[in-house]
Motif scaffolding. Structure first.
Motif, PDB file in Angstrom:
ATOM      1  N   ASP A  56       0.811  -1.227   0.000  1.00  0.00           N
ATOM      2  CA  ASP A  56       0.000   0.000   0.000  1.00  0.00           C
ATOM      3  C   ASP A  56       0.839   1.271   0.000  1.00  0.00           C
ATOM      4  OD1 ASP A  56      -2.413  -1.444   0.038  1.00  0.00           O
ATOM      5  OD2 ASP A  56      -2.249  -1.705   2.208  1.00  0.00           O
ATOM      6  N   MET A  57       2.046   1.173  -0.494  1.00  0.00           N
ATOM      7  CA  MET A  57       2.927   2.335  -0.594  1.00  0.00           C
ATOM      8  C   MET A  57       2.388   3.289  -1.653  1.00  0.00           C
ATOM      9  SD  MET A  57       7.018   2.246  -1.349  1.00  0.00           S
ATOM     10  CE  MET A  57       8.071   3.690  -1.159  1.00  0.00           C
ATOM     11  N   GLU A  58       2.522   4.609  -1.430  1.00  0.00           N
ATOM     12  CA  GLU A  58       2.077   5.604  -2.391  1.00  0.00           C
ATOM     13  C   GLU A  58       3.279   6.288  -3.043  1.00  0.00           C
ATOM     14  OE1 GLU A  58      -0.679   8.280  -0.657  1.00  0.00           O
ATOM     15  OE2 GLU A  58      -2.184   6.729  -0.283  1.00  0.00           O
ATOM     16  N   TRP A  59       3.026   6.891  -4.200  1.00  0.00           N
ATOM     17  CA  TRP A  59       4.121   7.435  -4.997  1.00  0.00           C
ATOM     18  C   TRP A  59       4.933   8.479  -4.273  1.00  0.00           C
ATOM     19  CZ3 TRP A  59       4.953  12.451  -6.576  1.00  0.00           C
ATOM     20  CH2 TRP A  59       3.897  13.357  -6.434  1.00  0.00           C
ATOM     21  N   ARG A  60       4.287   9.289  -3.412  1.00  0.00           N
ATOM     22  CA  ARG A  60       5.001  10.346  -2.698  1.00  0.00           C
ATOM     23  C   ARG A  60       6.083   9.790  -1.779  1.00  0.00           C
ATOM     24  NH1 ARG A  60       2.694  15.178  -1.270  1.00  0.00           N
ATOM     25  NH2 ARG A  60       4.606  15.450  -0.032  1.00  0.00           N
ATOM     26  N   GLU A  61       5.895   8.553  -1.303  1.00  0.00           N
ATOM     27  CA  GLU A  61       6.861   7.941  -0.397  1.00  0.00           C
ATOM     28  C   GLU A  61       8.170   7.585  -1.103  1.00  0.00           C
ATOM     29  OE1 GLU A  61       5.087   5.000   2.419  1.00  0.00           O
ATOM     30  OE2 GLU A  61       3.245   5.417   1.292  1.00  0.00           O
ATOM     31  N   LEU A  62       8.149   7.520  -2.426  1.00  0.00           N
ATOM     32  CA  LEU A  62       9.373   7.224  -3.170  1.00  0.00           C
ATOM     33  C   LEU A  62      10.331   8.405  -3.202  1.00  0.00           C
ATOM     34  CD1 LEU A  62       8.111   5.334  -6.366  1.00  0.00           C
ATOM     35  CD2 LEU A  62       9.623   4.405  -4.605  1.00  0.00           C
ATOM     36  N   PHE A  63       9.783   9.621  -3.175  1.00  0.00           N
ATOM     37  CA  PHE A  63      10.580  10.810  -3.470  1.00  0.00           C
ATOM     38  C   PHE A  63      10.885  11.620  -2.218  1.00  0.00           C
ATOM     39  CE2 PHE A  63       8.317   9.667  -7.315  1.00  0.00           C
ATOM     40  CZ  PHE A  63       9.320   9.737  -8.269  1.00  0.00           C
ATOM     41  N   ASP A  64      12.149  11.994  -2.088  1.00  0.00           N
ATOM     42  CA  ASP A  64      12.555  12.869  -0.986  1.00  0.00           C
ATOM     43  C   ASP A  64      12.008  14.277  -1.186  1.00  0.00           C
ATOM     44  OD1 ASP A  64      15.234  11.848   0.882  1.00  0.00           O
ATOM     45  OD2 ASP A  64      14.500  10.593  -0.753  1.00  0.00           O
ATOM     46  N   ILE A  65      12.059  14.743  -2.420  1.00  0.00           N
ATOM     47  CA  ILE A  65      11.591  16.093  -2.728  1.00  0.00           C
ATOM     48  C   ILE A  65      10.830  16.040  -4.056  1.00  0.00           C
ATOM     49  CG2 ILE A  65      12.274  18.458  -3.313  1.00  0.00           C
ATOM     50  CD1 ILE A  65      14.705  18.121  -1.520  1.00  0.00           C
ATOM     51  N   VAL A  66       9.680  16.719  -4.096  1.00  0.00           N
ATOM     52  CA  VAL A  66       8.891  16.829  -5.324  1.00  0.00           C
ATOM     53  C   VAL A  66       8.781  18.302  -5.690  1.00  0.00           C
ATOM     54  CG1 VAL A  66       6.641  16.454  -6.410  1.00  0.00           C
ATOM     55  CG2 VAL A  66       7.583  14.725  -4.848  1.00  0.00           C
ATOM     56  N   ILE A  67       9.163  18.633  -6.933  1.00  0.00           N
ATOM     57  CA  ILE A  67       9.046  20.002  -7.429  1.00  0.00           C
ATOM     58  C   ILE A  67       8.075  20.001  -8.606  1.00  0.00           C
ATOM     59  CG2 ILE A  67      10.237  21.987  -8.412  1.00  0.00           C
ATOM     60  CD1 ILE A  67      11.262  21.473  -5.689  1.00  0.00           C
ATOM     61  N   VAL A  68       6.959  20.720  -8.483  1.00  0.00           N
ATOM     62  CA  VAL A  68       6.018  20.882  -9.590  1.00  0.00           C
ATOM     63  C   VAL A  68       6.141  22.309 -10.138  1.00  0.00           C
ATOM     64  CG1 VAL A  68       4.441  19.153  -8.660  1.00  0.00           C
ATOM     65  CG2 VAL A  68       4.126  21.564  -8.057  1.00  0.00           C
ATOM     66  N   SER A  69       5.576  22.538 -11.318  1.00  0.00           N
ATOM     67  CA  SER A  69       5.662  23.862 -11.959  1.00  0.00           C
ATOM     68  C   SER A  69       7.091  24.403 -11.893  1.00  0.00           C
ATOM     69  CB  SER A  69       4.690  24.835 -11.294  1.00  0.00           C
ATOM     70  OG  SER A  69       3.364  24.349 -11.347  1.00  0.00           O
ATOM     71  N   ALA A  70       8.052  23.552 -12.267  1.00  0.00           N
ATOM     72  CA  ALA A  70       9.472  23.879 -12.092  1.00  0.00           C
ATOM     73  C   ALA A  70       9.960  24.955 -13.059  1.00  0.00           C
ATOM     74  CB  ALA A  70      10.313  22.618 -12.259  1.00  0.00           C
ATOM     75  N   ASN A  71       9.264  25.132 -14.174  1.00  0.00           N
ATOM     76  CA  ASN A  71       9.651  26.129 -15.170  1.00  0.00           C
ATOM     77  C   ASN A  71      11.041  25.849 -15.739  1.00  0.00           C
ATOM     78  OD1 ASN A  71       9.185  28.405 -16.784  1.00  0.00           O
ATOM     79  ND2 ASN A  71      10.206  29.759 -15.325  1.00  0.00           N
ATOM     80  N   LYS A  72      11.279  24.586 -16.103  1.00  0.00           N
ATOM     81  CA  LYS A  72      12.519  24.262 -16.811  1.00  0.00           C
ATOM     82  C   LYS A  72      12.431  24.842 -18.228  1.00  0.00           C
ATOM     83  CE  LYS A  72      11.621  19.964 -16.147  1.00  0.00           C
ATOM     84  NZ  LYS A  72      11.653  18.483 -16.273  1.00  0.00           N
ATOM     85  N   PRO A  73      13.527  25.290 -18.835  1.00  0.00           N
ATOM     86  CA  PRO A  73      14.921  25.143 -18.403  1.00  0.00           C
ATOM     87  C   PRO A  73      15.409  26.200 -17.412  1.00  0.00           C
ATOM     88  CG  PRO A  73      14.872  26.175 -20.546  1.00  0.00           C
ATOM     89  CD  PRO A  73      13.437  25.864 -20.212  1.00  0.00           C
TER      90      PRO A  73
END
Length: 603
Positions: A347-364
């Motif tokens: 029952d692990m969720e995707w957020r538990e995989l990542f130490d940090i999540v950045i959305v709307s990062a505006n790459k490059p």
């Protein structure tokens, strides 16, 4: 020497264990020391009972990991950070002496150990990681990369962790000055071209571009097609080139050349795309488009059950995983839930995989400059300003420098994985010196096409080699004839004494053979790569012998490249990717003695 498995811990200090003798420890010649049994020869999954001191075999007690402060560089210049070592005190306690135990030339020892390692992998049913190189799911190395030295792995989302059902053409270049779409090799020489919507012949390509090179720095003329927008723009431009050639361009636009046509129609193209963009923007704002995708992701997303497990291996190996995407929070959450949660254990969720999540990062720009960062604090997406990322956090905006500062790591300790050569790979490499991996889904189709085309290519190369041999003889006879007409002897006595008629007839015959070979070779060269793309040939190649401009970009900016992230599952998080030998033009010749004309190595 390393023990490849840790035995299960027990509540008592000394316990009887039933272990796979050489699946755990496999070194010939070890004796039973300190109540630990070692078999002298590898047996096929043989079972033995050993009395084992728990402290001596638990991974944390026996092994140490090389830290950043104590790391060195190996013989290939890679950091030794993350290497696993057996603690000296436990080597002494086990009575292990590398020099005494492994007597004999190391070359012979290594040869035996390599064979036994292959056999053990086979017994365990684990594929040899090097065999993955020879499959569409391989990870290919441009620049040597030691995964053990990587502390954090950042991932893009769209077309990297999540693949959509679309077809994209990339690697072509638009020549706005001549109204052509071209494919060039790594040096910039044009190998194939299309004028308007009509493919040009090899002769036409040579006549037009024989003295010119593609130079992407000249943006006023050349346009590299690496986005969906640029591909759409090129299609519209090439169709307008046909109309200009056919005299169908409105007179009010005036007399136009191709460059002028591009400047004249670009605003119209832009307005059309802008109008579509506004409609799409309204759909985004109103939630219609994204709601449709999020309500029925099965329709758009290609599932990959092995992908979450590959990331889980990396996380459990101590890598700090990062998600850095230009998509917004709600879309990211929905897509990641769909693609990850059902494939994760317990029952692990995707957020538990990542130490940090950045959305709307505006790459490059994320890799180039500093922008404000906001923490997403509610499930509705409400945010508050922040200045430092913490483990487990979800953020919007920010910059790569902030990530480095928060993790207290930088540069070549971070691997970034993305699908876009410019936005993801080149910018993180150029501005931050991060290690890089490119996801190129087309590799799988190309790999299969290359296998399908091996017979065609082998037959083509055989014909070319035959022409080369025939051509060499013709050239020697031509030289002999030239010397004869000047009253000088030929290259050898036999050639000098050759009858005039025999010499002439031999040359005529060879010329006819070469001409007929050309008639066969030409169409075969045109057809090379048709299994991948009937017009442009292979993605990675330009012509029979050389790499495409796209491949040059990949080699320049991507340390490793592969078709999908789940391919990491065929390797381990500790893999040492070593780049292959880069063959030089003279390499194949210096390995083929004996040497002609009396030449020796001393000379």
């Amino acid at each position: 020497m390393a023990f490849t498995e840790s035995l299960t811990k027990s509540s008592t200090p000394t316990t009887q264990y039933s272990v796979l003798t050489n699946a755990h420890v496999k070194y010939s010649g070890f004796k039973a020391i300190n109540n630990v049994g070692f078999c002298s020869k590898r047996k096929t999954l043989g079972i033995c009972c050993c009395t084992v001191d728990e402290k001596m075999v638990s991974g944390g007690e026996v092994f140490s990991v090389t830290s950043s402060s104590k790391s060195d560089v190996d013989y290939l210049g890679e950091s030794t950070k993350g290497d696993l070592n057996v603690k000296q005190e436990h080597m002494d306690a086990f009575g292990i002496d590398g020099q005494a135990t492994l007597e004999g030339p190391i070359e012979e020892i290594a040869r035996i150990e390599a064979k036994e390692a292959e056999a053990l992998l086979s017994d365990l049913g684990i594929p040899d990681p090097f065999s993955s190189r020879y499959s569409p799911r391989g990870i290919f190395c441009s620049r040597t990369l030691n995964l053990r030295s990587i502390s954090a792995i950042g991932y893009d989302m769209d077309y990297t962790l999540i693949h959509y059902n679309v077809m994209v053409i990339r690697g072509l270049i638009m020549d706005k000055e001549r109204g052509n779409l071209v494919k060039s090799d790594r040096f910039g020489y044009v190998k194939r071209a299309m004028h308007g919507t009509r493919m040009l012949t090899t002769r036409s390509v040579s006549e037009i571009y024989g003295r010119e090179l593609v130079d992407l720095r000249k943006e006023s003329r050349w346009e590299f097609l690496n986005t969906l927008f640029s591909v759409s723009e090129a299609v519209a431009f090439m169709q307008m080139v046909d109309r200009l050639d056919g005299g169908a361009i409105p007179a009010e636009l005036g007399r136009l050349d191709y460059k002028g046509l591009y400047k004249a129609i670009y605003p119209m193209i832009y307005l059309v795309i802008l109008a579509v963009g506004k409609a799409l923007f309204r759909a985004h704002v109103e939630g219609q488009l994204k709601s449709e995708i999020m309500s029925n992701p099965e329709r758009f997303v290609e599932p990959d059950p092995k992908l979450p497990l590959a990331l889980l291996d990396q996380k459990e190996a101590g890598k700090r995983l990062l998600l850095i995407t230009n998509s917004d929070y709600h879309y990211t959450d929905k897509m990641m839930q769909h693609s990850f949660n059902k494939f994760l254990p317990n029952d692990m969720e995707w957020r538990e995989l990542f130490d940090i999540v950045i959305v709307s990062a505006n790459k490059p720009e994320f890799f180039q400059m500093s922008h404000p960062m906001y923490e997403v604090v509610t499930s509705e997406g409400l945010m508050r300003p922040c200045f430092k990322a913490r483990s487990g956090g979800l953020y919007s905006g920010g910059s790569a420098q902030m990530i480095e500062s928060s993790l207290k790591i930088h540069g070549d300790e971070i691997l970034y994985v993305g699908d876009h050569i410019y936005t993801d790979v080149s910018q993180s490499k150029v501005h931050l010196r991060w290690r890089t991996a490119l996801i190129c889904r087309e590799l799988e189709e190309e790999y299969i096409a290359l296998i399908r085309g091996r017979g065609h290519r082998a037959a083509l190369i055989e014909l070319i080699n035959q022409k080369e041999v025939v051509g060499d003889l013709f050239n020697q006879l031509r030289l002999a004839l030239q010397r004869r007409t000047k009253g000088r002897p030929a290259q050898s006595l036999a050639a000098t004494n050759m009858d005039d008629q025999e010499l002439t007839e031999s040359m005529q015959k060879l010329l006819i053979v070469m001409q007929r070979l050309d008639q066969k070779i030409g169409p075969m060269l045109e057809a090379d790569g048709e299994d991948f793309n009937k017009r442009w040939g292979y993605l990675s190649r330009a012509g029979l012998w050389d790499k495409s401009h796209l491949t040059r970009q990949i080699e320049k900016y991507a340390d490793i490249y592969t078709s999908r992230v789940s391919n990491f599952l065929h390797y381990t998080p500790f893999m040492y990717f070593r780049s292959q030998e880069q063959m030089l033009a003279h390499d194949s010749y210096c390995y083929s003695p004996p040497y002609p004309n009396g030449f020796t190595v001393d000379e």
